[in-house]
Design an enzyme around this catalytic site. Structure first.
Site, PDB file in Angstrom:
ATOM      1  CG  ASP A 386      -2.112   0.379   1.105  1.00 13.12           C
ATOM      2  OD1 ASP A 386      -2.748   1.565  -0.137  1.00 13.12           O
ATOM      3  OD2 ASP A 386      -2.972   0.827   1.875  1.00 13.12           O
ATOM      4  CD  GLU A 389       0.221   6.298  -3.348  1.00 13.06           C
ATOM      5  OE1 GLU A 389       0.595   6.536  -2.354  1.00 13.06           O
ATOM      6  OE2 GLU A 389      -0.289   5.829  -3.641  1.00 13.06           O
ATOM      7  CG  ASP A 458      -7.755   5.674   0.361  1.00 10.77           C
ATOM      8  OD1 ASP A 458      -7.658   4.523   0.157  1.00 10.77           O
ATOM      9  OD2 ASP A 458      -6.691   5.853   1.305  1.00 10.77           O
TER      10      ASP A 458
END
Length: 772
Positions: A386, A389, A458
Site C-alpha cells: 500500500d 507513491e 481511496d
C-alpha cells in the site's frame, strides 16, 4: 505527400553552419546548437532520442527500459540541411541547423515532429543541489488524439488540450507515456515530477530535474503493435495465479484471525464463490510507533500459521497489507535506521513513522528479508503493498530528501517500481513454486513485468467518481500495465447511510457488476463493510444481484485465464479501449464509457442511478435503460439474450438491477466455466462453448498448473479453435504442449448462439471438426 527530407528542409534556410553526423553502433550522434544529439535504434520500430548540453549522457539509473539495442540495418544519408536515418520500419530526420527531429513511418508519413529548438535545459537548484529543468516540445497534428499518461482522475480519455502535473499521489498514477492515433507511442524517460502540456502551439513534457532530454518513439501503426513494442522495451507481463482471477473480499479492516477465517467460512456456508480474503492494516498493532512492524500482533493474531492453514483448508488464499514505512517503535525501523536506510519523510500517519529508501538495493534486500521471515513463511499468499507513491504530507520538502540515487525529486515517480519489483524478484529467487501476487496503489512504466495489480486508490463512493474510473483504467491500460482494478463500491462512503441504505446498495451492485470485467475483481472500502450478507439476505434484490455478478465472473474464468495467457504470451491487454479494435470507427475511437474486455466482450457499465425512492419502497423506474453504442465492422450479440444487432448502431437497452450491458462480437468463441465455489474446484472436463456466428473467428483455450512458473519452461497447453462462418464449421485443433495433471481428454459442449441445440464433442488432443 512531402518526403521525410523535405519536412525539415523548409525551415533550414534561416540557419547557418550545418553539422555532420557520425555513425555509432546502433545509430548516429551529432552536435547542433550547443547540444549533443544521439539517436539509438533498439529495433526497426523503436528509436531513442537523447539531447544533452554537449556532453556524454549519463544513463538514467531508473530501470524502466530493460531491452538492449538490437542489431538493425540502418541507411544513413545526408544533405546540406538534414540527415536521414532509416530502418525498414521508421525514418528519423534531423534538421542539422535547429536539431529538431522528426520520426516518420515506412511510407514517409511523419509521426511526430519536434519544434525547432524544442529541447531546453533551464538551471534549477533544489536544497543546494544544482540541476536542470528539462523540457522537450513537439508539434502534434490537429486531428491527432493521444491517450495514456497513467491513471488520472479528470474523467477525460483524450489527453489533448490538457495541462497537469505528473506526480504520484493517492488515486493518481503517473506514467510519462502516450499513445497516438497516428500509430506510435512516446515514452518520456524521466522519473522526476513532470508537467504534461498540450495546446495548439505545442505538446511538451517538462521535468523538474534531469541532465538530458531522453525519450523513445515506438512505431507500430496501430495500438496493439505499439503496445507490443512498449512491452518489448520495458518488459513482458507474467501469468498471475489462477486463483487471483476469482473474487476477492476485503474491507478496512478485519480485526483478528478468528474474524477473517469466519468470513471465508461463511462464504462457503452460503455457497457464494470466493478465492481471496484480504487483511488490511493494523494487524501489527494500533499505535503509530507500531506502524507496519511486519509482524502479527500476539493479542489478535496469535497463530498466523494456523490462520493461513485454516484459510487454505477452505480453499481460499490470503494477502495482507504492507507499507514502505515503519513506526519508530518497531524492530524493522530500528534495524533500517541503524543502517542509514530511512529517508526522514513525513508520511501517513503523521507522527513517529518514516519511509525507507527503496532506491537502495541493500535496503530492498533487507525489506524482503523481513517479509520472507515474518510473513511469507506463515503461508501468506501475496502482498498488498500500500501507499507506494509514497504518501507524503509535505511533498515539496520530501522531494529534497537524500536517497541512494540522489534527491528523491530526481526519481520520485519511479518509487513504486523500485518498491515492488524486488519483492517479486526475491520471492522468485526463493521459490518458483508459487506465483508472486502483489496488489499495489501506485505504478510506473515497466511495472507490468512483475504482474503487479494496481488499483485506483481511496476514491469516494459516488456515481460520478465511478464513471471517472473507466477512462482512468483505459489510459492506464494503454501504458502497458494490464492489471488494474478499483475498490468495488468506492473506498469512502460519505453520502449514504452505510450498506443498509438502498441508494448505496444500487451503487454497490452496479460497481460489482462492472468488477466482473476488470482483470481483478476485488471488493474493498472503509466505514461500510462489503461482505455480500451486509446487503440483505438471499432473495433480496441487492444480495441476488451481487451473487449473480460473482457467479458470472466464475463462468468467465476460462475466457479470462486464456486472455491472461494472451497478455503474457502475445502482449495483449484485458481492458481494451474501443480504439484498439475499431480504429476506423470515429465514434468508437474517443469513447470511454464502454470498452472491450479481452477480444470478444464489449462492456458498458451502468454509471448513473436508475432507481427511485418514493419514501415507501425503493424500486426501479419505468425507464431503467442505457444507450450502448455498438462499433462498426461487425455484428453483436447481447450476452444475456443472444439477440443479434448490427454494428454502427445504438441500442437502447433495458438494465434491470441484476443486469449489465455486455455484447459479444460476432465471430467469437466463448467458453463457459463450471459452477464452482473457487476457481480450482472443478476441472474444465465438460466445458460449454458458445459460437457467435457472423464472422470467422479464433480462440485459444489455455491451461497450465494454475500456479508456479513451470509454464515459462513450456509446461502448459493451448487448444486452438477456429470458426469458419461461411461453412458454419468449428475446428478444434491439435493440442499444443502439456503439463503435469493435464486433462488428457474432455468433452466440449458446443452451442451456436440463438439456437437450442448442443453438440457434445469428445476431445483427446487431436483435431476435431464439427459442422452446424
Amino acid at each position: 505527400m512531402k518526403s521525410p527530407l523535405s519536412i525539415l528542409m523548409l525551415s533550414a534556410s534561416v540557419f547557418v553552419h550545418a553539422q555532420t553526423v557520425h555513425k555509432t553502433e546502433h545509430g548516429i550522434v551529432t552536435h547542433i546548437q550547443g547540444q549533443r544529439i544521439e539517436l539509438t535504434f533498439y529495433d526497426d520500430a523503436i528509436v531513442r532520442i537523447t539531447k544533452t548540453e554537449n556532453r556524454e549522457y549519463e544513463l538514467s539509473p531508473v530501470p524502466v527500459v530493460t531491452m538492449l539495442p538490437q542489431k538493425v540495418s540502418l541507411n544513413i544519408s545526408e544533405k546540406d540541411d538534414v540527415a536521414e536515418i532509416a530502418t525498414p520500419a521508421v525514418t528519423a530526420v534531423i534538421n542539422k541547423h535547429s536539431g529538431a527531429v522528426t520520426v516518420c513511418d515506412a511510407s514517409g508519413r511523419d509521426l511526430i515532429s519536434e519544434k525547432a529548438f524544442g529541447g531546453q535545459f533551464l538551471p534549477a537548484n533544489y536544497d543546494g543541489t544544482a540541476s536542470h529543468l528539462v523540457k522537450q516540445a513537439w508539434r502534434l497534428h490537429e486531428d491527432e488524439q493521444v491517450f495514456g499518461l497513467g491513471q488520472q482522475q479528470t474523467g477525460q480519455f483524450s489527453q489533448r488540450n490538457r495541462r497537469f502535473r505528473l506526480q504520484q499521489e493517492n488515486m493518481i498514477i503517473c506514467m510519462p507515456y502516450f499513445y497516438s492515433t497516428r500509430g506510435y507511442g512516446l515514452l518520456w524517460n524521466n522519473a522526476s515530477p513532470t508537467v504534461w502540456s498540450d495546446s495548439r502551439n505545442e505538446t511538451s513534457f517538462e521535468s523538474d530535474m534531469g541532465s538530458a532530454v531522453d525519450y523513445y518513439v515506438i512505431a507500430g501503426g496501430n495500438a496493439d503493435k505499439v503496445l507490443a513494442g512498449l512491452r518489448r522495451l520495458t518488459g513482458h507481463a507474467p501469468m498471475n495465479a489462477l486463483w487471483t482471477y476469482g473474487y476477492w473480499q476485503s474491507r478496512e479492516r478485519y480485526t483478528n484471525q478468528e474474524e477473517i477465517v469466519d468470513v471465508v467460512r461463511r462464504y462457503r456456508d452460503i455457497k457464494v464463490p470466493l478465492d481471496v480474503i484480504v487483511q488490511d492494516w493494523q494487524y501489527w498493532g494500533h499505535t503509530d510507533p507500531q506502524w507496519n512492524g511486519i509482524t502479527w500482533t500476539k493479542e489478535e493474531y496469535p497463530e498466523p500459521e494456523r490462520m493461513m492453514r485454516e484459510i487454505h483448508s477452505l480453499n481460499a488464499h490470503c494477502i495482507a497489507s504492507l507499507w514502505p514505512s515503519f513506526g519508530n517503535g518497531t524492530e524493522v525501523y530500528r534495524d533500517f535506521k541503524s543502517r542509514g536506510y530511512m529517508l526522514g519523510i513525513k508520511t501517513y500517519p503523521e507522527e513517529n513513522v518514516d519511509v525507507y529508501d527503496v532506491f537502495n538495493p541493500e535496503a530492498r534486500k533487507l525489506y524482503w528479508d523481513y517479509l520472507s521471515r515474518k510473513m511469507f513463511s506463515t503461508g501468506l499468499d501475496g502482498y498488498w503493498l500500500d501507499a507506494t507513491e509514497p504518501e507524503m504530507k509535505e511533498m515539496g520538502k520530501a522531494y529534497n530528501a537524500d536517497t541512494y540515487l540522489g534527491k528523491l525529486r530526481k526519481n520520485a515517480n519511479a518509487f513504486p517500481l523500485y518498491c515492488v519489483e524486488d519483492v517479486y524478484k526475491n520471492q522468485r529467487l526463493q521459490t518458483d513454486s508459487k506465483r508472486v501476487t502483489i496488489l499495489t496503489r501506485s505504478a510506473y512504466l515497466g511495472q507490468q513485468r512483475i504482474g503487479s495489480i494496481s488499483w485506483s486508490g481511496d476514491i469516494d463512493a459516488r456515481w460520478d467518481v465511478m464513471a471517472r474510473q473507466i477512462p482512468a483504467a483505459l489510459n492506464f491500460s494503454l501504458c502497458g500495465n494490464p492489471y488494474w482494478n478499483t475498490d468495488l463500491g468506492g473506498f469512502w462512503v460519505r453520502d449514504y447511510d452505510g450498506c443498509t441504505d438502498p441508494r448505496y446498495r444500487e451503487l454497490y451492485v452496479r460497481w460489482v457488476q462492472w468488477g466482473v470485467f476488470m482483470s481483478i475483481m476485488r471488493s474493498h472500502g472503509t466505514n461500510t463493510p462489503r461482505e455480500i450478507w451486509q446487503f440483505g439476505e438471499r432473495g433480496s434484490w441487492a444480495f441476488d444481484a451481487i451473487e449473480k455478478a460473482i457467479r458470472m465472473r466464475y463462468a468467465l474464468v476460462p475466457y479470462i485465464y486464456s486472455t491472461a495467457w494472451q497478455v503474457s504470451h502475445n502482449d495483449d491487454t484485458f481492458m481494451r479501449p474501443l480504439l484498439m479494435d475499431f480504429a476506423d470507427d470515429p465514434t468508437a475511437v474517443g469513447m470511454s464509457t464502454e470498452y472491450m474486455f479481452g477480444r470478444s466482450l464489449l462492456v458498458a457499465p451502468v454509471t448513473e442511478p436508475m432507481y427511485v425512492d418514493d419514501e415507501r419502497n425503493y424500486h426501479p423506474t419505468t425507464d431503467a435503460r442505457k444507450m450502448v453504442y455498438l462499433p462498426k465492422g461487425c455484428d453483436w450479440y447481447d450476452y444475456a439474450t443472444s439477440e443479434r444487432h448490427a454494428g454502427g448502431t445504438v441500442v437502447n437497452r433495458t438494465v434491470a438491477i441484476d443486469e449489465i450491458p455486455v455484447y459479444v462480437r460476432a465471430g467469437s468463441i466463448m467458453p463457459v466455466g463450471p459452477d464452482v465455489q473457487y476457481t480450482a474446484e472443478r476441472r474444465w472436463d465438460n466445458l460449454p462453448v458458445t459460437i457467435y456466428p457472423g464472422a470467422d473467428g479464433d480462440f485459444t483455450l489455455y491451461e497450465d498448473e494454475g500456479d508456479g512458473y513451470n509454464y515459462e519452461q513450456g509446461k502448459c497447453a493451448e487448444i486452438p479453435m477456429h470458426w469458419n462462418d461461411a461453412t458454419r464449421t468449428l475446428t478444434i485443433g491439435v493440442r499444443q504442449g502439456s503439463f503435469k495433471g493435464m486433462l488428457k481428454s474432455r468433452t466440449f459442449i458446443v452451442n451456436v448462439a440463438g439456437t437450442t441445440k448442443h453438440t457434445k464433442v469428445k476431445y483427446n488432443g487431436k483435431a476435431a471438426t464439427i459442422r452446424f
